[in-house]
Design a protein around this motif. Sequence first.
Motif, short mmCIF file in Angstrom:
data_model
loop_
_atom_site.label_atom_id
_atom_site.label_comp_id
_atom_site.label_asym_id
_atom_site.label_seq_id
_atom_site.Cartn_x
_atom_site.Cartn_y
_atom_site.Cartn_z
N UNK A 198 6.51 14.53 2.55
CA UNK A 198 6.88 13.61 0.65
C UNK A 198 8.13 13.02 0.22
N UNK A 251 4.77 9.84 0.61
CA UNK A 251 3.72 9.01 1.63
C UNK A 251 4.10 7.94 0.95
N UNK A 252 4.08 7.04 1.67
CA UNK A 252 3.70 5.64 0.81
C UNK A 252 3.25 4.50 1.60
N UNK A 253 2.24 4.26 1.54
CA UNK A 253 1.92 2.57 2.38
C UNK A 253 2.96 1.54 1.95
N UNK A 292 0.51 -0.91 -4.41
CA UNK A 292 2.09 -1.56 -5.18
C UNK A 292 3.12 -1.52 -4.77
N UNK A 293 3.94 -1.95 -5.50
CA UNK A 293 5.60 -2.01 -5.97
C UNK A 293 5.72 -0.33 -6.28
N UNK A 294 6.52 0.28 -5.94
CA UNK A 294 6.54 1.70 -6.58
C UNK A 294 7.46 2.30 -7.28
N UNK A 305 -0.53 9.83 -2.64
CA UNK A 305 0.10 8.18 -3.11
C UNK A 305 -0.21 7.84 -4.72
N UNK A 327 2.75 -3.24 -16.33
CA UNK A 327 2.26 -3.24 -14.47
C UNK A 327 0.76 -3.77 -13.97
N UNK A 383 -0.26 -5.45 -10.94
CA UNK A 383 0.31 -5.25 -9.47
C UNK A 383 -1.42 -4.15 -9.18
N UNK A 384 -1.99 -3.83 -9.76
CA UNK A 384 -3.40 -2.51 -9.23
C UNK A 384 -4.41 -3.23 -9.34
N UNK A 391 0.05 4.01 -8.40
CA UNK A 391 1.00 4.70 -7.37
C UNK A 391 1.45 5.72 -8.09
N UNK A 435 4.11 7.01 -7.46
CA UNK A 435 5.26 7.19 -7.77
C UNK A 435 5.76 5.66 -9.81
N UNK A 436 4.78 6.05 -9.80
CA UNK A 436 5.07 5.38 -11.50
C UNK A 436 5.20 6.49 -12.62
#
Lengths: 452, 391
Positions: free
Chosen positions: A262, A264-266, A270-272, B112, B157, B160-161, B172, B174-175
Amino acid sequence: MAILWRYWQLVRLDSSGNTRTDVISRAKNYFEQRYPLVEENDIDDHAIAKALWQVMAQEINAFLCLRCYISHQILQVCIQLNSQFGNHYGFSLEEILPYVLDDDGKSDHSIYQPLSYQILQKFDPERSNLSTWTTRLVKQHRELNAFLLEHGVYLLSDWAILNDTNPKKLQRVLSDFHQLTKAEIASAIALLESYHAIYRQERLRQRQQGQALGQCPPPTTAQLQQIAQLLKTAIAPDAILKRLQALAQLLRQHRLHVRGNLPTTSIDAPSTKPVIEAMAIADDDQEVEGQTKFLQNYRQLMLISLDDAFEKAIAVRLQGKSTKAQQKAKIFAIALQLFHCQGMPMGEIAAQVGLKAQFEVTRLLKLKEFRADVRHYLLQTLQAKVTDLAAEHISLDRLIALDREISNALAEQVDLLLRDAETDAKTTKSHTTGTLFSHRLCLHLDNRSYPS
Amino acid sequence: MICTIEKMNALINEFETLDNDAIALSSSSLQTAANLSELVTTRSQQWQAYFNALALFGFEAWLQERAPDVRLERDNASVFEPNQAGAIAATYGITVNQFRVCLIPIDSEPDTAISLSRILIESVEFRPHFYVLVELYEEQEQAIIKGWLRADNLIARQSELSLSTDWKYDVPQAWFDYDCDDMLLYWRCASPAMIDLPSLAPAIASDRYSWLQLLTQPAIDTAQWLQEEWQALVTDLTWVLLPPVASASGLRSSGTTLNRSPLSELETILTAIERTGMRLPSNARAAYQDFELGEYPLRLYAVIGSEISTDGAIAWSLLTILGKATERDLPADLILRISDITGVLVERQLEARGAYLFAEVEGTPEERFLVTAALADGTKRSLPPFAFQAE
C-alpha cells in the motif's frame, strides 16, 4: 519427509486445559506392523495419509493414526495463530485450543464429533494433502473465528469475498492482476452474477429473520443447483462449488497482494496529491502570520476555556446508563488520570484497571480522539466569545489552521518553574508528563472526582 | 515439519485484523437494513440497498460513540425510499449539523479509486458537502468510517477525472482524507454556508424521476444494433430489431400498405418524416417495442444511426416514433419526451387526430437519453435509457 511418531502420539487437552501427548499403543502397533521397514526419510506424509485414509473405514486403527497426525497439525496452527496475534490482541493459546483440539482419542463420539472426524470426512487426497487441509478447516472453524473476531482478528470466508466483489471489480482483478483471457473472464463474471443472485438473496432472507449468522457458510447443494440453473448448465453442484472456491481464491490472492503493498498508484491515474496538501500550498503566508498573532492575543482566553472543554470531552465519555457503560466510564476516568498525571505506560495501566491487554487501554483512552474533542470544544467556546471566529464567519482553511495552532500550543512543554510552583501550591502529586495539555488536564482531574 | 513454515505463514496471513476504530453493527441494525432491502422491487438492487443501509447505521453508531454532540438528521435518507435505496452505491439525503453528507459504502480491499455515480457530483440536489467512505465487513458485522472528502475540493479538481461508460467517476483514493477529526472539526465549528459549491453548468434537471431512471436503469446499448450483435439482443426480449430500413424513400415499398407489419408501418412513417427534410444516417437500424401507458397499448420505434466526423468523433442519433400498437386510437393528450441529465430536450404533444409523434436527438457516446411517454394527468412511462457504447 515424515516424523513418524506423529501417527501414534495424540496431542490432547487434559481436564485442566493443558496440552499433553499420549502414546496410543494400538495406533503405534498398527503403524509399525503396516510400515515395518519405513525409515523417516523414505516416505512422505502425503503417501502415508492417503494409504491410511483409504482403509480407515475398515480399520479403526488407521483412523486413529490419522487423528493423531491431525492433532499435531491443529496444535501447530494454533501456536502459529497465537504467536502472530495472541499477544497484541489479548488472547492465549489456552483459550483457542479448546475450540479445535477436541479429540480425546476415544472411539465413542455419539455426543459430539471431534473436528478431526470432519476433517477426514471431507478430505480428498487427490486434491490436497492432509496438513494443508487440516490447516484450512481449522482456520475456517466457525466458533474459533467468532472468538478471534471478538479480539479483532478475523478471516474473510470465500463467500464473504464473493459477496463483496462486484462484476466490475472481478473483471479488473482477473484481467489486470491474473491476466486471464476474455472468455475466462466472461465465464467468471457469469458465475459470480449467478452466485450473487442466489446466495446474497438467502443471506438477506436470514438477516431479515434476525438470525445470528456469523461466518458465511458454504452454499448448500440446493443453492448450487439453482446457480447451475441460472448459468443454464448441467454442471454438478460439487463442481460449481469448486469453481466458486477457485474464484474466491483468485480474489484472495489479489487481496493479499494489495494489502501487502500500500498504497498502489497507477501512473495514468489523475494526480493523487492529497487535497489538504494542495490546499496548504495555496495558503496565504500573511494570513497564517495573522493567525499566530491572533492566538497570542487570545492565549489567556484559551487557557480559561480549557477547563470547560475538558469537562465536556470527559462528560461525553462518561455518559451511558447501562452497567457496562458505567463500568467503562469508571475505568476511563482512572486510566486517564494514570496516563496523563502519573505518566504510567499503557501496559501497566491495563493491569491496574483490570484489562487484559494494552490494546484495550488504547481503545479505551483513544488519546488522539480525546485531544481532538478537547480542541474542538475549546474552539466552540472561543467562537461564542469572539465574533470573528463564529461558524458563520470563519473560513474552513482558517479553522483548520487555528485548530493546528491550538494543538501546537497545547503540546508545548509547560514552563518548569511555573509548573513546580503550581504543583507545590496545590498538590504533592508530581505531574510527570510535561505538556500544557497534560498539565492542565491533571489540574482539572484533581479538582473533580470522576465519575460523578 | 508437518507443514513447512512458509506454507503455514501463507495460510495464517489470510487472517486480518480490525483496527481500533471499527464499529460493531448491531443485530437490530443488520435486520433493519435487510428489511429495508426487501422493499426494493428491483431484485438486483437489493444487496446494494442493504449495504447502503448498513453504511447509514454504521455511521450513526460511530457518531453516537465518537461525537454524540453532533446532530444527525436521517429521516429523509435515501435508504428509506425503496426506489432509491439501492439505485446507486451511496446513501444520501442525510445531514450532520446541517452539512449534507453522502455515505459511500466500500469493501475492505484497498482500491486505488472510489467509484462515484455522476449524480453525486453533478446534480445540485444530490451533491453533498461531504463524501464519507464507510468500509463494511458484512460477515464480521463491522463498519469503519474510513475517510472523507469535501465536495468543493472534489469539484475543484473534477477536470482531472473522466466519466466512465457506466456513468461513474473514479475518484483517486488519495484525494480522500483519512483523519476523521478534521471532518468533525468542520461539523462542530463551521457552517455549511462556508463551503463554496460552484453552481453547475449546464444546469442539471431537478426532475428526480428522470435522473433516477437515467442512472439506475441498465441502458440499452444501441451500438450493438448497428453491429447486429444478435446475441446480445436475444437476451433482451423487449426490443424487436427490424431489418435495415433503406434510407432513400424511393427504395421503399410504396406507401400503400396492405399488411400492417411493423416494418412497413415504419417505412411509411419514415417516408413521411423524410419529406419534412430530415435525413436518416446511412447505417440506420430500427427496433420497436409495444407497451401500455395506462390503458392505451402503444408502440415505440427507435431508429439509431451513427456518423464519424472527420476528427474521428462519433455522433449518434436517436429518432423515436410513438404510435398505436392496436387499432385503438391514441389518447388525445399523449406526450412524447426525450430527456438527458440536463433536463427535457424535446417534447411533442399529439395534434388533432394525429397518428403518431416523433422526436429526434443527437449525442456523443457519453450521453444517454431517456424516452418517456406521458399523459396530461401525469401518467407516464419511461423506457430503459438509450446509450451508445461504441467500441
